[in-house]
Design a protein around this motif. Structure first.
Motif: not given
Length: 265
Positions: A103-108
Motif C-alpha cells: 500500500x502506497x499512502x498518498x500523503x497529506x
C-alpha cells in the motif's frame, strides 16, 4: 468463502508485536497484514510467518516521518527521491516476506500547494512504484482514507482512486477498498462493491465497525450481508481486519471479540 487477514498493528495489542503472529494463528487466521515492517529485520518477520503457517498479504511503503504526522509521500512535491528510496526498501521486504501487495499512502496535501502539481506528483510517483514492483509480481495499492480520521489526505473517494488508476495506466496498480473509510465518506457500500469489484481494479478489502472502528459486528454496517455479496461476486482475495478491539489492549481483547469471525473460518 471470504478469507480474513489479521491486522497486527491494530489487533493483539496486549502482546508484543512479534508475538502477535502466533496469537493470530491460534485464533484461526491464515494471513496477516500490518502498517509497517521496517522496525524489524525482514528475516525475523519471515521466520514468524513460517513458524505459524501464515501468509503476509499486505503492508505499507514507508510513509515519511510518521511520528511527526506525515501520512505518505506520494503526493508531496520535492520528496520524490525519498519516495523512490522507500519504494525500493518496501519491495525488498515484500520479496523477503513473499508479500504480493504494497500500500502506497498518498500523503497529506501541503498547505498552499498547487492542486495540479500535487496530482501530477502523485501520478508520477505511483507509476514509478508500479514499474519497480511489476517484475516481482507485486501490486501497488491505493487507499482512499476518510477525512475525519485523516484530515487533508489526498485520496478520499473510490471514484477518485479509480480515475487515477485509469490515468496511471499500470496493470499492477489496484484499489485497497477499506469499507470503513468508504462508509464514512460515501456510504452505499453494496452498490459500490457491485460497481467496482467487476472492473478488476480492486486488489484488497479492509473492514471495521463504523463509527468507532471496533469489531465489524459493532456499529451501523451489516458485514454479514457484504461478505455474502463478495462471495456471490466471486471475490477470492483477502479481507484485512483493520479495527481496534472494543476492549483495547486488555488481556485477550482481540480473541474475545472474534465471535463474528467463527462462522467464516
Amino acid at each position: 468463502m471470504p478469507r480474513f487477514a489479521a491486522n497486527l498493528s491494530m489487533l493483539y495489542n496486549d502482546v508484543d508485536f512479534l508475538d502477535r503472529f502466533a496469537a493470530a494463528a491460534r485464533d484461526g487466521f491464515q494471513a496477516v497484514e500490518y502498517l509497517f515492517p521496517y522496525a524489524y529485520p525482514a528475516q525475523e518477520l519471515a521466520t514468524r510467518l513460517q513458524a505459524n503457517s501464515l501468509q503476509q498479504v499486505l503492508f505499507n511503503a514507508p510513509p515519511g516521518n510518521w511520528d511527526a504526522g506525515e501520512r505518505g509521500l506520494a503526493c508531496l512535491p520535492g520528496r520524490e527521491a525519498e519516495f523512490r528510496e522507500g519504494i525500493a526498501k518496501a519491495i525488498e521486504y515484500a520479496q523477503a516476506l513473499q508479500c504480493p501487495r504494497i500500500h502506497v499512502m498518498a500523503g497529506l496535501v501541503p498547505q498552499g500547494a498547487d492542486a495540479a502539481t500535487v496530482r501530477a506528483t502523485y501520478i508520477t510517483n505511483v507509476r514509478h512504484a508500479a514499474a519497480l514492483a511489476a517484475p516481482h509480481g507485486i501490486q501497488i495499492l491505493l487507499e482512499p482514507i476518510n477525512g475525519r480520521d485523516m484530515p487533508g489526505f489526498f485520496l478520499r473517494r473510490q471514484d477518485q482512486a479509480h480515475a487515477l488508476i485509469a490515468e496511471i495506466g499500470a496493470a499492477n496498480v489496484k484499489v485497497q477498498m477499506d469499507l470503513y473509510h468508504c462508509q464514512i465518506m460515501e456510504g452505499d457500500l453494496a452498490m459500490k462493491v457491485r460497481q467496482y469489484l467487476p472492473t478488476g481494479n480492486v486488489g484488497h478489502f479492509q473492514i471495521a465497525g463504523v463509527p468507532e472502528r471496533h469489531e465489524p459486528d459493532v456499529g451501523e454496517i451489516n458485514y454479514t450481508y457484504l461478505f455474502k455479496l463478495l462471495d456471490s461476486l466471486g471475490y477470492d482475495g483477502w479481507i484485512g481486519c483493520e479495527y481496534r478491539p472494543a476492549r483495547g489492549a486488555a488481556p485477550h481483547a482481540t480473541s474475545d471479540g472474534l465471535g463474528w469471525l467463527q462462522p467464516w473460518l
